[in-house]
Write a protein that holds these residues in place. Structure first.
Motif, mmCIF file in Angstrom:
data_model
loop_
_atom_site.group_PDB
_atom_site.id
_atom_site.type_symbol
_atom_site.label_atom_id
_atom_site.label_comp_id
_atom_site.label_asym_id
_atom_site.label_seq_id
_atom_site.Cartn_x
_atom_site.Cartn_y
_atom_site.Cartn_z
ATOM 1 N N UNK A 178 0.843 -1.200 0.000
ATOM 2 C CA UNK A 178 0.000 0.000 0.000
ATOM 3 C C UNK A 178 0.874 1.245 0.000
ATOM 4 N N UNK A 179 1.867 1.273 0.900
ATOM 5 C CA UNK A 179 2.744 2.436 0.981
ATOM 6 C C UNK A 179 3.577 2.598 -0.286
ATOM 7 N N UNK A 180 4.037 1.492 -0.847
ATOM 8 C CA UNK A 180 4.836 1.552 -2.076
ATOM 9 C C UNK A 180 4.040 2.199 -3.195
ATOM 10 N N UNK A 181 2.797 1.766 -3.351
ATOM 11 C CA UNK A 181 1.959 2.295 -4.421
ATOM 12 C C UNK A 181 1.651 3.772 -4.199
ATOM 13 N N UNK A 182 1.215 4.123 -2.992
ATOM 14 C CA UNK A 182 0.838 5.517 -2.725
ATOM 15 C C UNK A 182 2.035 6.453 -2.826
ATOM 16 N N UNK A 183 3.195 6.009 -2.370
ATOM 17 C CA UNK A 183 4.383 6.850 -2.473
ATOM 18 C C UNK A 183 4.748 7.108 -3.925
ATOM 19 N N UNK A 238 -4.656 24.959 -11.503
ATOM 20 C CA UNK A 238 -5.453 23.866 -12.061
ATOM 21 C C UNK A 238 -5.227 22.551 -11.315
ATOM 22 N N UNK A 239 -4.549 22.604 -10.170
ATOM 23 C CA UNK A 239 -4.218 21.396 -9.419
ATOM 24 C C UNK A 239 -5.495 20.661 -8.993
ATOM 25 N N UNK A 240 -5.667 19.415 -9.426
ATOM 26 C CA UNK A 240 -6.886 18.663 -9.070
ATOM 27 C C UNK A 240 -6.834 18.196 -7.622
ATOM 28 N N UNK A 241 -7.912 17.555 -7.187
ATOM 29 C CA UNK A 241 -7.951 16.947 -5.866
ATOM 30 C C UNK A 241 -6.969 15.773 -5.802
ATOM 31 N N UNK A 242 -6.644 15.355 -4.588
ATOM 32 C CA UNK A 242 -5.644 14.303 -4.395
ATOM 33 C C UNK A 242 -6.005 13.038 -5.159
ATOM 34 N N UNK A 243 -7.263 12.590 -5.050
ATOM 35 C CA UNK A 243 -7.630 11.344 -5.722
ATOM 36 C C UNK A 243 -7.528 11.467 -7.235
ATOM 37 N N UNK A 244 -7.762 12.675 -7.770
ATOM 38 C CA UNK A 244 -7.617 12.872 -9.211
ATOM 39 C C UNK A 244 -6.143 12.940 -9.609
ATOM 40 N N UNK A 245 -5.315 13.544 -8.756
ATOM 41 C CA UNK A 245 -3.883 13.592 -9.048
ATOM 42 C C UNK A 245 -3.296 12.186 -9.075
ATOM 43 N N UNK A 246 -3.791 11.328 -8.194
ATOM 44 C CA UNK A 246 -3.276 9.956 -8.169
ATOM 45 C C UNK A 246 -3.669 9.185 -9.419
ATOM 46 N N UNK A 247 -4.873 9.420 -9.926
ATOM 47 C CA UNK A 247 -5.270 8.761 -11.169
ATOM 48 C C UNK A 247 -4.413 9.259 -12.327
ATOM 49 N N UNK A 248 -4.186 10.580 -12.399
ATOM 50 C CA UNK A 248 -3.320 11.123 -13.446
ATOM 51 C C UNK A 248 -1.923 10.515 -13.351
ATOM 52 N N UNK A 249 -1.435 10.357 -12.124
ATOM 53 C CA UNK A 249 -0.113 9.768 -11.935
ATOM 54 C C UNK A 249 -0.088 8.320 -12.404
ATOM 55 N N UNK A 250 -1.158 7.570 -12.125
ATOM 56 C CA UNK A 250 -1.222 6.170 -12.540
ATOM 57 C C UNK A 250 -1.215 6.057 -14.059
ATOM 58 N N UNK A 251 -1.998 6.915 -14.730
ATOM 59 C CA UNK A 251 -2.011 6.917 -16.195
ATOM 60 C C UNK A 251 -0.630 7.294 -16.730
ATOM 61 N N UNK A 252 0.015 8.259 -16.099
ATOM 62 C CA UNK A 252 1.340 8.688 -16.523
ATOM 63 C C UNK A 252 2.353 7.553 -16.423
ATOM 64 N N UNK A 253 2.333 6.825 -15.306
ATOM 65 C CA UNK A 253 3.250 5.697 -15.145
ATOM 66 C C UNK A 253 2.972 4.603 -16.173
#
Length: 400
Positions: free
Chosen positions: A178-183, A199-214
């Motif tokens: 869990x920590x590995x993924x969230x970090x 334009x900074x989105x909410x945390x949960x949206x930033x994490x989705x953008x990060x997942x798509x980016x990876x």
């Protein structure tokens, strides 16, 4: 004036209105009444559980029965189910007296069920409710077998919604994963968009953008990765593929029912290979920077059309990269991640490939701000400090 605010409260003699302190005390009194009502409910629910009513009614648990019969949120039902089993005098008395909230009483009962000694319970009584869940987790024993069972429950489940406009899902992880993924997600999210970006989105949206980016980074082909490295000596944060202009998005395959899409301006008739609907904004973005195969469905048959980005000459791309210092030109942004050339005046409105009509944007400002949120570049802003016009529902989506 709400009569609930004027009953048994002190008032400001000058304004004749309840003071802040009086309002706060009234809210606390009402919360105490809620606790007393929940105490009675939990007592009745204990009887329901002992009579095995949930089983007779075909539900799997008392929590499920409460959720359905009382029409409450599953979290509330879970708390009530826990309180229905309360056998600790302090928890029961504090709830009945309206001293503890339902949330605190339920969390304290969960802590008691871990076998916590009296000194730990005394410590927990002074911990904020928001931190009690974590405190309880620290007290709970986990055997190697339980740990293995938790690991075997890991899963990533994704399912389109009923009208196929979104895909939703759940992820189940255990332990340090869990920590590995969230970090990783939070690190990439902070690299995509800074804290002061408007334009900074909410945390949960930033994490989705990060997942798509990876995922995009992982799916670059070797040839594309080499093109990216050849274009720039500056690697993107957290990525060896660089920020060059030779890279393309994922190879996409979309299906377009030609007559339907033409009649609605692309608002209907276009789906991905997995069946998710896309609108004109996403369609234009895919055609803009992706290596795409489009299957046109017509009355005469199927036709495949291949596109490879917006056909801006590579020498022009290189010049724009040089002119814009190899960095995003959005005002205040210094990102070099997946830099993409964007037309200031859309092609559909007469915009050309001339360098003065082109600007360099990072993946976040191009993918999220322009194509998904619907902003457009203000052409009157400085070359290296581009600002955006807000989305206008009556304006056509940006095209390249």
């Amino acid at each position: 004036m709400n009569p609930m605010l004027t009953t048994n409260t002190e008032t400001d003699p000058l304004a004749g209105l309840p003071t802040v302190d009086a309002i706060e005390q009234e809210l606390l009194r009402l919360e105490g009444l809620v606790s007393k009502v929940r105490a009675r409910q939990s007592q009745l629910l204990g009887e329901i559980d002992r009579m095995q009513v949930p089983t007779a009614d075909g539900t799997r648990s008392l929590k499920e029965w409460i959720t359905g019969r009382l029409a409450v949120h599953p979290k509330t039902a879970s708390d009530l189910a826990v309180l229905a089993t309360v056998d600790h005098d302090v928890v029961r008395s504090q709830l009945v007296a309206g001293i503890w909230s339902t949330d605190r009483a339920a969390d304290m009962q969960r802590l008691i069920s871990t076998g916590a000694p009296p000194d730990v319970l005394d410590e927990a009584a002074g911990i904020p409710v928001s931190q009690l869940g974590r405190f309880t987790a620290q007290q709970r024993r986990m055997t190697p077998i339980e740990e293995q069972d938790a690991f075997e429950m890991r899963r990533l489940w994704i399912q389109p919604n009923l009208d196929h406009t979104l895909a939703t899902g759940t992820i189940t992880l255990s332990g340090a994963d869990v920590d590995v993924l969230l970090q990783a997600l939070d690190k990439r999210a902070d690299e995509l968009v800074t804290a002061d970006d408007p334009h900074r989105p909410r945390l949960e949206q930033r994490r989705i953008d990060a997942l798509v980016s990876l995922a995009l980074d992982a799916n670059l082909t070797p040839d594309t990765q080499q093109d990216a490295r050849d274009d720039t000596d500056t690697p993107a944060p957290g990525s060896e593929s660089g920020s060059g202009l030779g890279q393309r998005r994922l190879k996409a395959h979309i299906f377009v029912t030609a007559d339907q899409a033409a009649a609605t301006g692309g608002e209907t008739g276009a789906i991905t290979r997995t069946g998710i609907k896309i609108g004109p904004n996403t369609l234009e973005e895919i055609l803009c920077v992706g290596e795409t195969t489009t299957t046109l469905i017509t009355p005469d048959g199927l036709y495949q059309v291949r596109t490879n980005g917006d056909e801006i000459p590579q020498r022009t791309r290189n010049y724009v990269y040089h002119r814009d210092n190899g960095s995003c030109t959005a005002d205040g942004c210094t990102s070099r991640y997946r830099l993409e050339v964007h037309h200031i005046l859309p092609r559909s409105q007469g915009g050309t490939h001339h360098p003065y009509n082109l600007t360099l944007l990072c993946w976040f400002h191009h993918h999220v701000v322009i194509h998904q949120q619907g902003h457009t570049i203000n052409p009157n802003t400085p070359t290296h400090r581009r600002r955006f016009h807000p989305p206008n529902p009556t304006r056509a989506p940006p095209h390249h």
